[in-house]
Each structure stands twice: as structure tokens, then as C-alpha cells.
Design a protein around this motif. Structure first.
Motif, PDB file in Angstrom:
ATOM      1  N   ASN A 143      38.715  41.369  41.926  1.00 55.95           N
ATOM      2  CA  ASN A 143      39.094  39.767  42.085  1.00 55.95           C
ATOM      3  C   ASN A 143      37.616  39.751  41.021  1.00 55.95           C
ATOM      4  O   ASN A 143      36.411  39.949  40.572  1.00 55.95           O
ATOM      5  CB  ASN A 143      38.624  38.623  42.993  1.00 55.95           C
ATOM      6  CG  ASN A 143      38.022  37.874  43.562  1.00 55.95           C
ATOM      7  OD1 ASN A 143      37.669  37.214  42.556  1.00 55.95           O
ATOM      8  ND2 ASN A 143      39.034  36.871  43.562  1.00 55.95           N
ATOM      9  N   PRO A 144      38.031  38.657  39.895  1.00 57.42           N
ATOM     10  CA  PRO A 144      36.712  38.847  38.823  1.00 57.42           C
ATOM     11  C   PRO A 144      36.137  37.524  39.672  1.00 57.42           C
ATOM     12  O   PRO A 144      34.652  37.955  38.720  1.00 57.42           O
ATOM     13  CB  PRO A 144      37.850  38.461  38.162  1.00 57.42           C
ATOM     14  CG  PRO A 144      38.601  37.784  38.745  1.00 57.42           C
ATOM     15  CD  PRO A 144      39.193  38.176  39.733  1.00 57.42           C
ATOM     16  N   GLU A 145      36.052  37.024  40.744  1.00 57.67           N
ATOM     17  CA  GLU A 145      34.788  36.844  41.056  1.00 57.67           C
ATOM     18  C   GLU A 145      34.186  36.873  41.636  1.00 57.67           C
ATOM     19  O   GLU A 145      32.719  36.569  42.271  1.00 57.67           O
ATOM     20  CB  GLU A 145      35.214  34.955  41.669  1.00 57.67           C
ATOM     21  CG  GLU A 145      35.951  34.514  40.735  1.00 57.67           C
ATOM     22  CD  GLU A 145      34.857  33.485  39.217  1.00 57.67           C
ATOM     23  OE1 GLU A 145      34.116  33.912  39.162  1.00 57.67           O
ATOM     24  OE2 GLU A 145      35.736  33.846  38.158  1.00 57.67           O
ATOM     25  N   THR A 146      34.882  37.678  43.151  1.00 58.53           N
ATOM     26  CA  THR A 146      33.864  38.195  43.951  1.00 58.53           C
ATOM     27  C   THR A 146      33.755  39.167  44.078  1.00 58.53           C
ATOM     28  O   THR A 146      32.704  40.230  44.756  1.00 58.53           O
ATOM     29  CB  THR A 146      34.608  38.393  45.050  1.00 58.53           C
ATOM     30  OG1 THR A 146      36.202  38.580  45.531  1.00 58.53           O
ATOM     31  CG2 THR A 146      34.953  36.598  45.360  1.00 58.53           C
ATOM     32  N   GLY A 147      34.115  40.770  42.869  1.00 56.95           N
ATOM     33  CA  GLY A 147      34.597  42.080  42.684  1.00 56.95           C
ATOM     34  C   GLY A 147      35.648  42.354  44.017  1.00 56.95           C
ATOM     35  O   GLY A 147      35.075  43.994  43.814  1.00 56.95           O
ATOM     36  N   ASP A 148      35.966  42.291  44.975  1.00 57.54           N
ATOM     37  CA  ASP A 148      36.460  42.813  45.386  1.00 57.54           C
ATOM     38  C   ASP A 148      38.073  42.979  45.094  1.00 57.54           C
ATOM     39  O   ASP A 148      38.758  42.800  44.170  1.00 57.54           O
ATOM     40  CB  ASP A 148      37.115  41.808  46.984  1.00 57.54           C
ATOM     41  CG  ASP A 148      35.357  40.949  47.828  1.00 57.54           C
ATOM     42  OD1 ASP A 148      34.858  41.454  47.998  1.00 57.54           O
ATOM     43  OD2 ASP A 148      35.750  39.537  48.431  1.00 57.54           O
ATOM     44  N   PRO A 149      38.968  44.929  45.914  1.00 59.85           N
ATOM     45  CA  PRO A 149      39.791  44.009  45.422  1.00 59.85           C
ATOM     46  C   PRO A 149      40.886  43.550  45.258  1.00 59.85           C
ATOM     47  O   PRO A 149      41.064  42.708  46.290  1.00 59.85           O
ATOM     48  CB  PRO A 149      39.781  46.053  46.369  1.00 59.85           C
ATOM     49  CG  PRO A 149      38.979  45.984  47.195  1.00 59.85           C
ATOM     50  CD  PRO A 149      38.143  44.981  46.682  1.00 59.85           C
ATOM     51  N   ASP A 150      41.721  43.754  44.759  1.00 57.36           N
ATOM     52  CA  ASP A 150      43.141  42.651  44.625  1.00 57.36           C
ATOM     53  C   ASP A 150      44.066  43.502  43.822  1.00 57.36           C
ATOM     54  O   ASP A 150      44.165  43.857  43.140  1.00 57.36           O
ATOM     55  CB  ASP A 150      42.709  41.076  43.313  1.00 57.36           C
ATOM     56  CG  ASP A 150      43.137  40.270  43.099  1.00 57.36           C
ATOM     57  OD1 ASP A 150      44.809  40.957  43.589  1.00 57.36           O
ATOM     58  OD2 ASP A 150      42.617  39.232  42.855  1.00 57.36           O
ATOM     59  N   PRO A 151      45.385  43.770  45.164  1.00 53.03           N
ATOM     60  CA  PRO A 151      45.875  43.879  44.513  1.00 53.03           C
ATOM     61  C   PRO A 151      47.765  44.165  42.914  1.00 53.03           C
ATOM     62  O   PRO A 151      47.875  44.380  43.258  1.00 53.03           O
ATOM     63  CB  PRO A 151      46.899  44.597  45.210  1.00 53.03           C
ATOM     64  CG  PRO A 151      46.619  42.524  46.502  1.00 53.03           C
ATOM     65  CD  PRO A 151      45.611  42.901  46.061  1.00 53.03           C
ATOM     66  N   TYR A 152      46.670  41.899  42.962  1.00 51.74           N
ATOM     67  CA  TYR A 152      47.074  41.486  41.296  1.00 51.74           C
ATOM     68  C   TYR A 152      46.711  41.457  40.378  1.00 51.74           C
ATOM     69  O   TYR A 152      46.971  41.440  39.220  1.00 51.74           O
ATOM     70  CB  TYR A 152      47.909  39.889  42.041  1.00 51.74           C
ATOM     71  CG  TYR A 152      48.299  39.867  42.858  1.00 51.74           C
ATOM     72  CD1 TYR A 152      50.198  40.135  42.927  1.00 51.74           C
ATOM     73  CD2 TYR A 152      48.372  39.612  44.449  1.00 51.74           C
ATOM     74  CE1 TYR A 152      50.870  40.100  43.734  1.00 51.74           C
ATOM     75  CE2 TYR A 152      49.022  39.702  45.536  1.00 51.74           C
ATOM     76  CZ  TYR A 152      50.425  39.903  44.789  1.00 51.74           C
ATOM     77  OH  TYR A 152      51.827  39.840  46.483  1.00 51.74           O
ATOM     78  N   ALA A 153      44.970  42.419  40.614  1.00 53.18           N
ATOM     79  CA  ALA A 153      44.181  41.999  39.035  1.00 53.18           C
ATOM     80  C   ALA A 153      44.833  42.816  38.079  1.00 53.18           C
ATOM     81  O   ALA A 153      45.568  44.410  38.990  1.00 53.18           O
ATOM     82  CB  ALA A 153      43.231  42.772  39.844  1.00 53.18           C
TER      83      ALA A 153
END
Length: 205
Positions: A190-200
Motif C-alpha cells: 500500500n503506497p500510504e501505509t506500506g502494508d502488503p497489498d495484493p492489488y499493488a
């Protein structure tokens, strides 16, 4: 309060951990726009750079730059949008100012455009103009510079919110530089949180 003091106060509310010196060629910027820029904005660009605040507000680049995956938001497009809105919604009737004096420096997730009115020869005396989409008034002028406006906004000092979205809830405020956000996206986060994002990484945010 000087720009350095304002910047320090901003950092107390919004750490510059994920900011970066934008390393802007200010003579080129001034030549392109035909004006100097406020000292607090210059200082902000040196400490934070352009980027997003809590994923719901964006501080714009003064001139376009190529992005790592998509081009970051720059002033020219939002300035044109603000000037069109000013003409279409009767801004000149509300405030005695020509649209050419409007210069955008930020936007919100509610499509508010955060601007300066640049009529004064001294950029440090430019007030903030909010061109709102879901605000009490379509146009509102605040007698503060960009940094003081953000400080007052983050400190909840306005009786009526000048923007149409609440992008903070009293918790920590996070700023993410546009390059950092795009690197995270490329890495599948995730660009804002840095958490893994399957759609990133599949398409621009």
C-alpha cells in the motif's frame, strides 16, 4: 512565526520521516510561473517535498517530474481546474480577484483545490484560497500562508472545516513523499501505509 518555526511545529504533528528534499530548481520554477514562491512552501519542499497526507490530501509539485510508475500531481493541472471553477461558479463576484492570480498548491480527496491568491507582490503575504466541492462556500479565503493553514487545519482550529473531507481523526498524521509511495506500489505494498497489498503494482493508484 517564521517559516522555520512553522515547519518545526508541522513536524510535531506530521513527522517528515517519509519526506524528501525535492531538490527543486527554484530559478526555473520562478521563470516558468513568473513569480517567486512563499518561503514556507520553499521550506516545505526542502523538508517534505511533494506527496500525500494520510492518503487524503496531496501537496503538488511546482513543475512536472517523471514518475517511477506514473507522473506525480503538479500545479499546472490543478491551477487550471481552480481557475475554471472560479469563472464557472462566480468567484470574481465573491472576491475581487482575477482567475490569473490563482495558483494551486494542493488538493484533497474531496476534490477541494488548495490555492494561493497571488495578488500581493510579496509571496509571503499570499492568503490561502480554498476552492471547495463539498464545503459551506465554494470559495473561501484564509489570511494565512500554506504552512499556517495546515497547522490550523491539523490542530482543528477552524469553527467550520475549510475542506470537504476529514483526513485526520486526532491520531497521527502521516506524510509520504510521492517517490516513496510509488516504490511501495511497485513492491506490492500500500503506497500510504506500506502494508502488503495484493492489488499493488497492477495499475497506478
Amino acid at each position: 512565526m517564521t517559516e522555520n518555526a512553522q515547519l518545526k511545529a508541522l513536524e510535531q504533528l506530521m513527522p517528515a520521516t517519509h519526506g524528501a528534499d525535492e531538490d527543486i530548481d527554484w530559478p526555473a520554477v520562478e521563470a516558468a510561473w513568473g513569480t517567486r514562491f512563499p518561503s514556507d512552501f520553499v521550506a516545505f519542499m526542502g523538508r517534505y517535498g511533494a506527496g500525500t497526507i494520510n492518503g487524503e490530501a496531496t501537496v503538488l509539485l511546482p513543475l512536472p517530474k517523471p514518475g517511477l510508475q506514473w507522473d506525480p500531481a503538479a500545479m499546472a493541472e490543478e491551477t487550471a481546474n481552480a481557475r475554471r471553477l472560479w469563472e464557472a461558479e462566480g468567484g470574481r463576484a465573491a472576491f475581487d480577484a482575477d482567475p490569473e492570480t490563482i495558483l494551486a498548491w494542493g488538493v484533497t480527496g474531496a476534490s477541494d483545490i488548495l490555492c494561493w491568491l497571488t495578488g500581493d507582490e510579496d509571496p509571503d503575504r499570499w492568503p490561502v484560497l480554498v476552492c471547495g466541492r463539498h464545503t459551506a462556500d465554494t470559495f473561501a479565503v484564509y489570511p494565512y500562508g500554506m504552512a499556517e493553514f495546515l497547522l490550523r487545519l491539523f490542530s482543528d482550529e477552524f469553527d467550520v472545516s475549510p475542506v470537504g473531507i476529514t483526513f485526520w481523526d486526532g491520531g497521527p498524521l502521516g506524510f509520504v513523499h510521492w517517490r516513496k509511495a510509488q516504490r511501495r506500489w511497485q513492491e506490492g505494498r500500500n503506497p500510504e501505509t506500506g502494508d502488503p497489498d495484493p492489488y499493488a503494482g497492477e495499475f497506478p493508484a
